[in-house]
Write a protein that holds these residues in place. Structure first.
Motif, PDB file in Angstrom:
ATOM      1  N   ILE A 150      -9.634 -46.296  39.416  1.00  0.00           N
ATOM      2  CA  ILE A 150      -9.828 -47.738  39.363  1.00  0.00           C
ATOM      3  C   ILE A 150     -10.749 -48.092  40.516  1.00  0.00           C
ATOM      4  CG2 ILE A 150      -8.746 -50.004  39.485  1.00  0.00           C
ATOM      5  CD1 ILE A 150      -6.660 -47.023  38.486  1.00  0.00           C
ATOM      6  N   LEU A 151     -11.918 -48.635  40.196  1.00  0.00           N
ATOM      7  CA  LEU A 151     -12.978 -48.821  41.172  1.00  0.00           C
ATOM      8  C   LEU A 151     -12.979 -50.247  41.734  1.00  0.00           C
ATOM      9  CD1 LEU A 151     -15.737 -47.059  39.068  1.00  0.00           C
ATOM     10  CD2 LEU A 151     -14.378 -46.050  40.902  1.00  0.00           C
ATOM     11  N   ALA A 152     -13.291 -50.355  43.039  1.00  0.00           N
ATOM     12  CA  ALA A 152     -13.404 -51.655  43.690  1.00  0.00           C
ATOM     13  C   ALA A 152     -14.867 -51.908  44.035  1.00  0.00           C
ATOM     14  CB  ALA A 152     -12.551 -51.690  44.958  1.00  0.00           C
ATOM     15  N   ASP A 153     -15.403 -53.033  43.542  1.00  0.00           N
ATOM     16  CA  ASP A 153     -16.806 -53.339  43.810  1.00  0.00           C
ATOM     17  C   ASP A 153     -16.985 -54.358  44.936  1.00  0.00           C
ATOM     18  OD1 ASP A 153     -15.687 -55.382  42.389  1.00  0.00           O
ATOM     19  OD2 ASP A 153     -17.378 -55.664  41.023  1.00  0.00           O
ATOM     20  N   THR A 154     -15.879 -54.859  45.480  1.00  0.00           N
ATOM     21  CA  THR A 154     -15.938 -55.780  46.612  1.00  0.00           C
ATOM     22  C   THR A 154     -14.823 -55.435  47.595  1.00  0.00           C
ATOM     23  OG1 THR A 154     -14.421 -57.399  45.637  1.00  0.00           O
ATOM     24  CG2 THR A 154     -16.775 -57.636  45.115  1.00  0.00           C
ATOM     25  N   THR A 179     -12.012 -42.617  49.091  1.00  0.00           N
ATOM     26  CA  THR A 179     -13.366 -43.055  49.411  1.00  0.00           C
ATOM     27  C   THR A 179     -14.239 -42.801  48.192  1.00  0.00           C
ATOM     28  OG1 THR A 179     -14.077 -40.890  50.215  1.00  0.00           O
ATOM     29  CG2 THR A 179     -13.000 -42.362  51.812  1.00  0.00           C
ATOM     30  N   MET A 180     -15.441 -43.376  48.185  1.00  0.00           N
ATOM     31  CA  MET A 180     -16.315 -43.162  47.043  1.00  0.00           C
ATOM     32  C   MET A 180     -16.810 -41.721  46.971  1.00  0.00           C
ATOM     33  SD  MET A 180     -16.100 -45.682  45.249  1.00  0.00           S
ATOM     34  CE  MET A 180     -17.199 -44.998  44.020  1.00  0.00           C
ATOM     35  N   LYS A 181     -16.929 -41.054  48.096  1.00  0.00           N
ATOM     36  CA  LYS A 181     -17.316 -39.647  48.087  1.00  0.00           C
ATOM     37  C   LYS A 181     -16.240 -38.821  47.394  1.00  0.00           C
ATOM     38  CE  LYS A 181     -18.782 -35.837  51.085  1.00  0.00           C
ATOM     39  NZ  LYS A 181     -19.051 -35.410  52.485  1.00  0.00           N
ATOM     40  N   TYR A 194     -22.611 -48.697  44.355  1.00  0.00           N
ATOM     41  CA  TYR A 194     -22.162 -49.934  43.724  1.00  0.00           C
ATOM     42  C   TYR A 194     -20.698 -50.263  44.006  1.00  0.00           C
ATOM     43  CZ  TYR A 194     -26.513 -49.575  41.098  1.00  0.00           C
ATOM     44  OH  TYR A 194     -27.840 -49.493  40.751  1.00  0.00           O
ATOM     45  N   PHE A 195     -19.989 -49.376  44.704  1.00  0.00           N
ATOM     46  CA  PHE A 195     -18.557 -49.572  44.915  1.00  0.00           C
ATOM     47  C   PHE A 195     -18.183 -49.306  46.369  1.00  0.00           C
ATOM     48  CE2 PHE A 195     -19.272 -48.228  40.534  1.00  0.00           C
ATOM     49  CZ  PHE A 195     -18.655 -49.262  39.835  1.00  0.00           C
ATOM     50  N   SER A 311     -13.177 -50.233  35.921  1.00  0.00           N
ATOM     51  CA  SER A 311     -13.455 -51.252  36.920  1.00  0.00           C
ATOM     52  C   SER A 311     -13.123 -52.595  36.323  1.00  0.00           C
ATOM     53  CB  SER A 311     -14.933 -51.230  37.333  1.00  0.00           C
ATOM     54  OG  SER A 311     -15.211 -52.294  38.226  1.00  0.00           O
ATOM     55  N   SER A 312     -12.344 -53.378  37.039  1.00  0.00           N
ATOM     56  CA  SER A 312     -11.947 -54.683  36.539  1.00  0.00           C
ATOM     57  C   SER A 312     -12.086 -55.701  37.654  1.00  0.00           C
ATOM     58  CB  SER A 312     -10.502 -54.643  36.035  1.00  0.00           C
ATOM     59  OG  SER A 312     -10.106 -55.908  35.577  1.00  0.00           O
ATOM     60  N   HIS A 313     -12.848 -56.751  37.391  1.00  0.00           N
ATOM     61  CA  HIS A 313     -13.019 -57.805  38.377  1.00  0.00           C
ATOM     62  C   HIS A 313     -13.144 -59.123  37.631  1.00  0.00           C
ATOM     63  CE1 HIS A 313     -13.877 -59.228  42.431  1.00  0.00           C
ATOM     64  NE2 HIS A 313     -14.733 -60.078  41.884  1.00  0.00           N
TER      65      HIS A 313
END
Length: 325
Positions: A150-154, A179-181, A194-195, A311-313
């Motif tokens: 589940i990705l966070a873009d902010t 982390t994104m890595k 982007y995240f 991803s949900s925002h």
């Protein structure tokens, strides 16, 4: 004919037209979307072809303790759980064939992330239930437990995921902040820039909605329930003693309780008893892509399916299924 053949041309055209007409206002729009069910039939992540159960098509029983209206995944789940709770005299009636409403073309994703902790716990229970259903029924659910990111873009969304992670730990659900890595190591399609971060939901994955629905129905029948297909409900009439006459095209069933699991038609079922339910069909889209070399290489190297992305925002969400053939 494979999966397309099992959907039945009449059912596909009738169901798709009604479903989309509810949202876009015309049947012509619905006909254009028939291509989606052909694409859906070829989805690689569905798993083995369902071994469909033989369900009753003759005249219905005259009495039942409970009548469940609607043969989608929700109706069949309700039927199964009633029998699991010890209720034997229970019946499900379906206007066409099982899964002929919105269930047959669902994407089939599952996860435990939810803003409501009670729903999150329920989702965790359901994910664990699929193995039980397969053992009872002998029907494959087409499970792929790939895990999900589940990705966070902010930064604000990242804080929300941290809260969700803490709550999941309290509920006994397996999640991990990343982390994104670290996230990109689990899925080669990610663009890190982007995240800001991610949460891994170990229980995340996808299944075959058709096979799962039939697993529920077969398990319920093994426990004593009855399932009637091609049995449209035309009227619900209250009796003086508090019971109901469930009038169908194959006869009338006297029932103590009626459960409305009509899905796309739940509003129409509600109107039979004077209730205006605030439900309507919503249009959803999914894309089926060609084979992705990066995903194929990842799956081959690790002998596993790539982790699902979500991803949900606000009101926008998407999921990418990265599965090998």
């Amino acid at each position: 004919m494979g999966r397309v053949g099992t959907l039945h041309e009449k059912v596909r055209r009738d169901t798709t037209a009604k479903m989309v007409a509810s949202t876009c206002g015309n049947v012509e729009c619905a006909e254009d979307l028939l291509v989606l069910d052909i694409l859906a039939a070829g989805r690689q992540f569905l798993g083995p072809e369902p071994q469909f159960a033989e369900f009753t098509d003759h005249r219905v029983s005259e009495e039942a303790r409970v009548v469940v209206v609607g043969g989608g995944v929700v109706g069949c789940s309700v039927l199964y759980h009633l029998t699991k709770a010890g209720w034997k005299d229970v019946v499900l009636v379906e206007r066409d064939i099982l899964t002929s409403g919105s269930t047959w073309h669902a994407a089939g994703g599952f996860h435990t992330l939810n803003g409501d902790p009670n729903v999150a716990k329920l989702q965790g229970y359901t994910i664990g239930l699929y193995d039980e259903l397969e053992k009872i029924s002998g029907q494959a659910c087409g499970l792929h437990r790939s895990g999900g990111l589940i990705l966070a873009d902010t930064p604000e969304r990242m804080e929300w995921l941290k809260m969700a992670h803490a709550r999941a730990r309290y509920l006994g659900l397996e999640t991990e902040m990343m982390t994104m890595k670290e996230a990109k190591a689990l899925n080669p399609l990610l663009e890190e820039k982007y995240f800001v971060g991610a949460m891994l939901d170990a229980a995340d994955g996808n299944l075959d909605p058709e096979g799962t629905t039939h697993a529920y129905a077969k398990s319920a029948r093994i426990n004593g329930a009855e399932v009637y297909q091609n049995c449209r409900v035309t009227k619900l009439a209250p009796r003086k003693d508090g019971s109901w006459d469930v009038v169908t095209e194959k006869g009338t069933i006297r029932a103590e309780h009626v459960v409305n699991c009509g899905g796309l038609w739940a509003r129409e079922v509600g109107r039979m008893v004077g209730l205006e339910l605030p439900v309507l069909a919503m249009e959803h889209m999914y894309l089926v892509t060609d084979e992705m070399p990066e995903v194929v290489a990842y799956n081959k190297e690790r002998d596993r399916k790539s982790t699902r992305l979500n991803s949900s925002h606000g009101y926008i969400s998407y999921a990418v299924f990265c599965l090998k053939k």
